[in-house]
Design an enzyme around this catalytic site. Sequence first.
Site, mmCIF file in Angstrom:
data_model
loop_
_atom_site.group_PDB
_atom_site.id
_atom_site.type_symbol
_atom_site.label_atom_id
_atom_site.label_comp_id
_atom_site.label_asym_id
_atom_site.label_seq_id
_atom_site.Cartn_x
_atom_site.Cartn_y
_atom_site.Cartn_z
ATOM 1 N N HIS A 39 0.868 -1.183 0.000
ATOM 2 C CA HIS A 39 0.000 0.000 0.000
ATOM 3 C C HIS A 39 0.903 1.231 0.000
ATOM 4 O O HIS A 39 1.537 1.528 1.008
ATOM 5 C CB HIS A 39 -0.899 -0.023 1.240
ATOM 6 C CG HIS A 39 -2.061 0.907 1.165
ATOM 7 N ND1 HIS A 39 -3.295 0.572 1.642
ATOM 8 C CD2 HIS A 39 -2.184 2.168 0.688
ATOM 9 C CE1 HIS A 39 -4.134 1.576 1.462
ATOM 10 N NE2 HIS A 39 -3.466 2.567 0.880
ATOM 11 N N ILE A 40 0.956 1.925 -1.137
ATOM 12 C CA ILE A 40 1.869 3.065 -1.242
ATOM 13 C C ILE A 40 1.550 4.135 -0.204
ATOM 14 O O ILE A 40 0.411 4.256 0.260
ATOM 15 C CB ILE A 40 1.856 3.692 -2.656
ATOM 16 C CG1 ILE A 40 0.462 4.222 -3.007
ATOM 17 C CG2 ILE A 40 2.400 2.718 -3.682
ATOM 18 C CD1 ILE A 40 0.433 5.098 -4.241
ATOM 19 N N HIS A 41 2.559 4.885 0.148
ATOM 20 C CA HIS A 41 2.410 6.015 1.069
ATOM 21 C C HIS A 41 3.613 6.932 0.927
ATOM 22 O O HIS A 41 4.715 6.477 0.670
ATOM 23 C CB HIS A 41 2.245 5.531 2.510
ATOM 24 C CG HIS A 41 3.273 4.549 2.968
ATOM 25 N ND1 HIS A 41 3.283 3.228 2.544
ATOM 26 C CD2 HIS A 41 4.342 4.682 3.782
ATOM 27 C CE1 HIS A 41 4.301 2.597 3.096
ATOM 28 N NE2 HIS A 41 4.974 3.468 3.843
ATOM 29 N N MET A 42 3.361 8.220 1.062
ATOM 30 C CA MET A 42 4.398 9.246 0.930
ATOM 31 C C MET A 42 4.839 9.683 2.320
ATOM 32 O O MET A 42 4.004 10.048 3.152
ATOM 33 C CB MET A 42 3.839 10.451 0.169
ATOM 34 C CG MET A 42 4.813 11.591 0.012
ATOM 35 S SD MET A 42 5.995 11.313 -1.303
ATOM 36 C CE MET A 42 4.959 11.544 -2.737
#
Length: 165
Positions: free
Chosen positions: A122-125
């Site tokens: 799950h991408i996250h910045m």
Amino acid sequence: MDFLWSPWRYRYVTGASGAGAPQDCAFCRIVDAGVPDRQSLILHRAEHNFVILNRYPYTSGHMMVVPYQHVSKLAAASQEAASEMIELTRRIECVLERLYRPDGVNVGMNIGRAAGAGVADHIHMHALPRWAADSNFATVIAETRVLPEALEVTWERARAEFKRP
């Protein structure tokens, strides 16, 4: 040339990567469980993403922008979610500057386990404040981070900043 053999790692390095099931995802569980924002450390909820404090921060004020959409690659995110992610990251930069007056701000993503993603599916910045010489002996020698502010205090201060127009 020396070789170190670690056959036990074979299962790890050849294991499944990419998008895991949303029910197994830490970010999806946080949002789906209906846990109060203070307890889950969510600072702000937008249309396509939410902003959350990192529970295991590198520095005080370490925030992340996470899309509600469960995707493992930035290219798989909707255009709306990706655009909003950048806008929220810009907002975080301003919040961090007001709260902490850092010398700089690290912003970035680790896409995939091999790139260092703690939640690889799950991408996250990430966005976190940095100061000149903030990597001291405790971090370098003892692999220990010294955080001057409790997460609860960081949440209170940052949440108030996100409520500002």
